[in-house]
Design a protein around this motif. Sequence first.
Motif, PDB file in Angstrom:
ATOM      1  N   LEU A 204       0.850  -1.187   0.000  1.00  0.00           N
ATOM      2  CA  LEU A 204       0.000   0.000   0.000  1.00  0.00           C
ATOM      3  C   LEU A 204       0.889   1.241   0.000  1.00  0.00           C
ATOM      4  CD1 LEU A 204      -2.717  -1.058   2.605  1.00  0.00           C
ATOM      5  CD2 LEU A 204      -2.804  -1.248   0.113  1.00  0.00           C
TER       6      LEU A 204
ATOM      7  N   GLN B 205      -5.867  -3.149  -8.237  1.00  0.00           N
ATOM      8  CA  GLN B 205      -4.741  -2.462  -7.624  1.00  0.00           C
ATOM      9  C   GLN B 205      -4.238  -1.386  -8.578  1.00  0.00           C
ATOM     10  OE1 GLN B 205      -2.073  -5.743  -6.796  1.00  0.00           O
ATOM     11  NE2 GLN B 205      -3.007  -6.086  -4.789  1.00  0.00           N
TER      12      GLN B 205
ATOM     13  N   GLU C 138      -2.610   1.460  -4.736  1.00  0.00           N
ATOM     14  CA  GLU C 138      -3.827   1.836  -4.032  1.00  0.00           C
ATOM     15  C   GLU C 138      -4.770   0.656  -4.215  1.00  0.00           C
ATOM     16  OE1 GLU C 138      -7.321   4.730  -5.307  1.00  0.00           O
ATOM     17  OE2 GLU C 138      -5.494   5.827  -4.729  1.00  0.00           O
ATOM     18  N   GLN C 139      -5.154   0.012  -3.117  1.00  0.00           N
ATOM     19  CA  GLN C 139      -5.981  -1.189  -3.184  1.00  0.00           C
ATOM     20  C   GLN C 139      -7.452  -0.798  -3.214  1.00  0.00           C
ATOM     21  OE1 GLN C 139      -5.031  -4.670  -3.343  1.00  0.00           O
ATOM     22  NE2 GLN C 139      -7.172  -4.609  -3.943  1.00  0.00           N
TER      23      GLN C 139
ATOM     24  N   GLU D  47      -7.628  -7.697   4.223  1.00  0.00           N
ATOM     25  CA  GLU D  47      -6.869  -6.597   3.645  1.00  0.00           C
ATOM     26  C   GLU D  47      -5.573  -7.094   3.013  1.00  0.00           C
ATOM     27  OE1 GLU D  47      -5.229  -2.251   4.970  1.00  0.00           O
ATOM     28  OE2 GLU D  47      -4.794  -3.898   6.353  1.00  0.00           O
ATOM     29  N   SER D  48      -4.897  -8.021   3.673  1.00  0.00           N
ATOM     30  CA  SER D  48      -3.602  -8.505   3.242  1.00  0.00           C
ATOM     31  C   SER D  48      -3.578 -10.030   3.204  1.00  0.00           C
ATOM     32  CB  SER D  48      -2.522  -8.006   4.222  1.00  0.00           C
ATOM     33  OG  SER D  48      -1.271  -8.580   3.933  1.00  0.00           O
TER      34      SER D  48
END
Length: 128
Positions: free
Chosen positions: A23, A70, A89-90, A101-102
């Motif tokens: 990010l 992304q 930017e996700q 999120e990850s």
Amino acid sequence: MSAAWLEEIQWTEDGLVPVIAQLHDSSRVVMFAWMNRDSLALTVAEGYAVYWSRSRQRLWRKGEESGHRQKVIDIQLDCDADVILLKIEQEGGIACHTGRESCFFRSLTDGEWQTTEPVLKDPKAIYK
């Protein structure tokens, strides 16, 4: 634009390079994947991450099913020219197919992998 920059990359024997997605605003690593020459060139041309899926043996536009694309802010090459860092930017705040999120959501604690990140959205609701 000349594609000579692609020749500076140290590709693996099977024509791939490892890629870390981070990010851009928080520096959190959200994903690891692979790219080939075509996927990296498309990423540069389109401004959104395109990876090479080793399991499917095809190009994979991140978010093509989930909508969690992304947007690429910066592309960096490490000192050995064998790892790419995408600062992204996700979109939708979810990078992992598990709805987190990850992809890095487990930590080794007392000799066991412990889940440390919540599911933000049920994968069944993401993937049809």
